[in-house]
Design a protein around this motif. Structure first.
Motif: not given
Length: 304
Positions: A197-198, A201, A204
């Protein structure tokens, strides 16, 4: 039309041996010359996919003539600027493991750089330029960046395969796709990832900075495609990796070649993953039959 750019190509001298004994005379039963360079690798895969393309770059001397001869043998359409200095030779020794000795490359004269710039006048709306590979020693670090306004003015798209600040400096020109691996992505943000997830992020954030699509390769964990609308994941194909050279170039070629035909990022990602894996599973750049064999393994999942 897709144009691939290799400003510092090499005539690769590839030798196969069972083992190398330092300090002794070693004899190879097999040695071949091959045209080397990241943009050239992209062109090879595009040819296998049946996508029209032209290879651009610089070539000079007897080694440059042999490099162009190798391109012609592989039916890679090319339009290289002829330079006064000699195209470099890189030595690749395969003896249980890969050992490479890479030369710095020739100096490119200002008139030769200008002749390359003239190639950009051929660009039309809808064309795509793939910029990849190291720069010749005397070219400025912002060489690729200076080409981007000309590419965009023509209405063409571009893809750039580089890392670090040189990559970040291109994002405002909105590259069609960039492809850092997860280590390179972490380095862009001076961090380490404790979770996927990091990583997503940060990917993105590259979209926010201008990239249209971001592919992140993660070796045995497969890869991700991050678009403004969705995030996709594909597991790694099953096979024995025997080649670390050209897999990333093949992944980019698979993506851009499919995208110019379909405009579908998900399918482009699937083909890109297959092309990258197929090259990793062979000692050279993959051919169509090898790509076709891997493609059924690649199942892309939309995760958001």
């Amino acid at each position: 039309m897709i144009y691939t750019v290799t400003v510092n190509p090499a005539l690769d001298y590839v030798m196969q041996l069972k083992e190398v004994t330092p300090g002794a005379v070693n004899r190879t039963p097999s040695a071949v010359f091959l045209a080397g360079g990241k943009g050239i690798n992209v062109s090879q895969i595009l040819n296998q996919l049946g996508i029209e393309n032209t290879a651009w770059g610089f070539a000079g001397g007897f080694t440059g003539k042999e490099l162009v001869h190798q391109l012609n043998r592989r039916r890679i359409v090319n339009d290289f600027v002829t330079i006064k200095q000699v195209t470099r030779v890189n030595v690749k020794v395969h003896a249980g493991q890969e050992t490479e000795i890479n030369a710095a490359g020739p100096a490119i004269a200002p008139a030769e750089v200008a002749a390359f710039g003239d190639r950009l006048s051929d660009l039309q709306a809808g064309d795509l330029v793939v910029l990849s590979g190291s720069l010749a020693a005397n070219l400025p670090e912002d060489f690729y960046q200076k080409l981007l306004p000309l590419i965009k003015k023509a209405g063409a798209e571009f893809v750039i395969d580089t890392t670090g600040q040189a990559l970040l400096d291109t994002l405002s020109y909105k590259p069609l796709v960039i492809k850092p691996n997860h280590h390179e992505l972490a380095d862009l943000f001076n961090t380490t990832f404790n979770s996927e997830q990091e990583m997503l992020t940060c990917a993105h954030q590259l979209l926010d900075k201008g990239a249209q699509n971001v592919m992140v390769s993660m070796a045995a964990k497969g890869g991700y495609l991050i678009t403004p609308e969705h995030v996709y994941h594909a597991p790694a194909a099953v096979g024995t990796a025997v080649n670390s050279v050209g897999a990333g170039d093949s992944m980019i070629a698979g993506f851009v070649g499919t995208y110019v035909k379909s405009g579908n990022p998900k399918e482009s990602f699937r083909v890109g993953m297959a092309c990258g894996a197929a090259t990793a599973f062979t000692k050279d750049i993959a051919v169509k039959s090898q790509i076709d064999a891997v493609l059924p393994q690649i199942e892309v999942e939309q995760i958001s």
